[in-house]
Design an enzyme around this catalytic site. Structure first.
Site, mmCIF file in Angstrom:
data_model
loop_
_atom_site.group_PDB
_atom_site.id
_atom_site.type_symbol
_atom_site.label_atom_id
_atom_site.label_comp_id
_atom_site.label_asym_id
_atom_site.label_seq_id
_atom_site.Cartn_x
_atom_site.Cartn_y
_atom_site.Cartn_z
ATOM 1 N NE ARG B 13 -0.708 -0.601 4.886
ATOM 2 C CZ ARG B 13 -1.093 -0.220 6.099
ATOM 3 N NH1 ARG B 13 -2.103 0.611 6.230
ATOM 4 N NH2 ARG B 13 -0.502 -0.684 7.172
ATOM 5 C CB SER B 40 -5.940 2.539 5.812
ATOM 6 O OG SER B 40 -6.304 2.639 7.160
ATOM 7 C CD GLU B 61 -17.406 2.524 1.442
ATOM 8 O OE1 GLU B 61 -18.654 2.472 1.504
ATOM 9 O OE2 GLU B 61 -16.687 2.564 2.463
ATOM 10 C CG PHE B 86 -15.112 -1.272 2.352
ATOM 11 C CD1 PHE B 86 -15.998 -2.239 2.803
ATOM 12 C CD2 PHE B 86 -14.149 -0.805 3.230
ATOM 13 C CE1 PHE B 86 -15.929 -2.718 4.107
ATOM 14 C CE2 PHE B 86 -14.070 -1.272 4.535
ATOM 15 C CZ PHE B 86 -14.966 -2.233 4.977
ATOM 16 C CG HIS B 112 -6.141 -2.992 4.504
ATOM 17 N ND1 HIS B 112 -5.382 -1.987 3.946
ATOM 18 C CD2 HIS B 112 -6.018 -2.848 5.846
ATOM 19 C CE1 HIS B 112 -4.817 -1.260 4.911
ATOM 20 N NE2 HIS B 112 -5.175 -1.765 6.071
ATOM 21 C CG ASP B 120 -9.398 -4.992 10.992
ATOM 22 O OD1 ASP B 120 -9.316 -4.829 12.225
ATOM 23 O OD2 ASP B 120 -9.162 -4.089 10.170
ATOM 24 N NE ARG B 170 -3.236 -3.565 8.970
ATOM 25 C CZ ARG B 170 -2.875 -4.298 10.022
ATOM 26 N NH1 ARG B 170 -2.740 -5.605 9.920
ATOM 27 N NH2 ARG B 170 -2.648 -3.715 11.188
#
Lengths: 281, 318
Positions: B13, B40, B61, B86, B112, B120, B170
């Site tokens: 990322r 993020s 989104e 998303f 991610h 998560d 990530r």
């Protein structure tokens, strides 16, 4: 500039085009199309600064229009053709195989005048906001217009867009909702009540205007008012009351003609009520 | 193998963030949108440098995808940023109608992705995104393997006209590909030549495949490792050339077996060159909370799994 009388005559021809397109393929959406005919004629023959003969996707220096409730394609196709985007004879191909006039409007077949596919509801306002932001970045003072169905407001994305446009002062956007109170399964009140639309849009931070969408003179006055609002920090919403099926007595005021085509007899009846002003295709 | 000497670790990322910042400097039409995940996605440097070209949409989104589609009208090149879940599943219809079917020049950048999101858990660990995106006509689908490649890909997709899905992740992983590489969409990269089995890997599993190939040497197996950074369009020539030589194959990805890279390779081989293929992928399951490494081990996406798959594929070769 076309007079109110001339615009009304064009609208009569557009209504003939709508019922003839839908009848020819025994499918399509005449009700909402007839209700919005006056709005489309006002926009394309009076309001928009646009270039029907030299269509470009970017439309730099031109006002842009986005149709979010794509199922009323017959009225848009008629007005695009009648204002010079493509040959009027092409209306014969509506919903047929290998046509640029798909059931719901699309860029995919390269039809001049269409900049975004629509059909799956609730997406057009976001797209219109994007185009309006792009104009701001380009220093283009033109205005972006969008049209939405009232039933379509049941889609959540519309409210994401509503929140964004006000919070970010997208003031080169004029959206209109076709408030005809009807959707496929019945009236909007029966299916899922929209509540107080004016209060909702005002609470979201928009300037709200009311218009009778089937009165050409009033419609133009209100859209001109909305244009004067551009650049003043708020997006504008026109709540446009229309009669579904307007112009054809047996189609008016009912959700039953949302997505049903007239048979031969019904077509003849409808056409007898609509004056041929520009010549049928 | 030259790559195995690499030790520096970085997250893919951050490669995206660096590429986006670079693009901002050289291409005034590049704009960025983010749905409340600027940090993020490592988009903060772009936001700081080019505030007038950065659009914060909030946690919305669907609206972000629509705005991005609209912004292409007028010549902008929008890069959307949010988590892979998303960026795809949540907004599939918006992407389908407003971006893919409308042929809009939007770059959907997704962080991610996969199990390596870690703690998560399954709500955020999308393992279906490559499949969802590759089914859309005209959509380019890219899954990069390290920081350098992600940066190069981010910059390359701005020059491609059309919708692109760029997937990255990530965790900090070994940054082993060349610093100033040229990224060619749809061009597979042979990282290690070999004659006994072809390992086609994408994303974080490319590095794992290099480690597996190294370990296989001890058993006298000479594996070829190919980085399939572009899942669609698939470099069919490269895949067929390698399998013609080795006679058997392994696919490795951080994704469901259904709909992923292995599925694309299987289709290609079945039609053109029916040879054994073993798939290292998640087998019809959601993920769960855990560290990235624990999850890769539990779900069968680690070095030993690739070694096992390579041996199994060789064994099935007639």
């Amino acid at each position: 500039m076309a007079t109110i009388k001339e615009l009304e005559q064009i609208a009569s021809q557009v209504r003939r085009d709508i019922v003839r397109q839908v009848h020819a393929v025994n499918s399509g959406h005449p009700g909402g199309s007839l209700g919005c005919a006056d709005f489309f004629v006002a926009l394309y023959f009076r309001i928009l600064n646009h270039k029907p003969q030299g269509f470009t996707m970017d439309g730099n220096g031109e006002d842009l229009f986005f149709l979010s409730n794509g199922h009323i394609s017959p009225v848009w196709y008629s007005v695009l053709a009648r204002s010079g985007y493509f040959p009027v004879a092409e209306l014969k191909t509506f919903r047929k195989l290998n046509s640029r006039l798909q059931g719901h409007p699309t860029t995919h077949e390269g039809l001049p005048g269409v900049r975004m596919a629509s059909g799956s509801l609730g997406q057009g306002m976001s797209v219109a906001i994007g185009a309006a932001l792009s104009k701001k970045l380009n220093g283009d003072k033109s205005i972006v217009y969008s049209l939405h169905g009232d039933g379509e407001l049941q889609e959540g994305q519309v409210w994401e867009a509503a929140m964004y446009a006000a919070a970010n002062k997208v003031d080169n956007l004029i959206s209109t909702i076709d408030v005809n109170g009807q959707q496929i399964d019945g009236s909007t009140d029966e299916v899922l009540s929209l509540g107080n639309l004016r209060a909702k849009w005002e609470a979201f931070g928009w300037d709200v205007l009311d218009a009778n969408g089937n009165n050409m003179e009033e419609l133009i006055t209100i859209i001109d008012l909305a244009k004067m609002n551009a650049g003043k920090g708020k997006p504008t919403m026109i709540l446009m009351k229309t009669e579904m099926g307007m112009g054809v007595d047996f189609m008016m005021g009912s959700h039953k003609w949302h997505g049903v085509a007239p048979n031969d007899e019904q077509l003849a009846n409808a056409l007898s009520q609509l004056q041929e002003t520009l010549g049928d295709y | 193998m030259e790559y195995l000497s690499a030790t520096e670790k970085n997250d893919t990322r951050s490669g995206f963030g660096a590429g986006l910042l670079e693009l901002g400097k050289i291409n005034p039409n590049v704009i960025a949108l983010c749905a409340d995940l600027t940090g993020s996605l490592k988009m903060d440097a772009f936001e700081k440098e080019f505030p007038e070209r950065f659009f914060q949409t909030g946690i919305a989104e669907a609206n972000m995808m629509g705005i991005a589609a609209g912004m292409t009208i007028g010549g902008k090149i929008p890069f959307t940023g949010t988590f892979a879940n998303f960026s795809t599943g949540r907004v599939y219809d918006q992407i389908r109608q407003s971006i893919a079917y409308s042929g809009k020049n939007v770059k959907i950048c997704a962080s991610h992705a996969g199990l390596t999101l870690g703690e998560d858990g399954a709500t955020h660990q999308i393992l279906e995104d490559l499949g969802l995106m590759k089914m859309l006509p005209g959509m380019v689908v890219i899954n990069t393997c390290d920081y350098n490649q992600t940066k190069a890909a981010t910059m390359a997709i701005a020059d491609y006209q059309g919708p692109v899905y760029l997937r990255f992740g990530r965790p900090k992983v070994v940054n082993f590909t060349p610093k100033d590489q040229k990224f060619e969409i749809g061009k597979a990269i042979v990282l290690k030549q070999g004659k006994d089995v072809s390992i086609f890997a994408t994303g974080h599993l490319v590095w794992k495949s290099l480690l597996a190939a190294e370990a296989l040497k001890a058993d006298g197996i000479d594996a070829e490792v190919i980085n399939i950074h572009t899942i669609k369009p698939l470099d069919e020539t490269a895949v067929l050339a390698s399998v013609s030589k080795t006679g058997c194959a392994v696919s490795a990805e951080e994704h469901q077996m259904n709909g992923g890279l292995g599925d694309s390779i299987a289709q290609l081989l079945c039609r053109n060159l029916p040879k054994p293929l073993e798939m290292v992928a998640v087998n019809d399951s959601f993920g769960e909370s855990g560290t990235p490494e624990e999850l890769l081990t539990k779900y069968g996406l680690d070095v030993p799994d690739i070694i096992k798959a390579a041996k199994a594929s060789i064994k099935r070769r007639v």
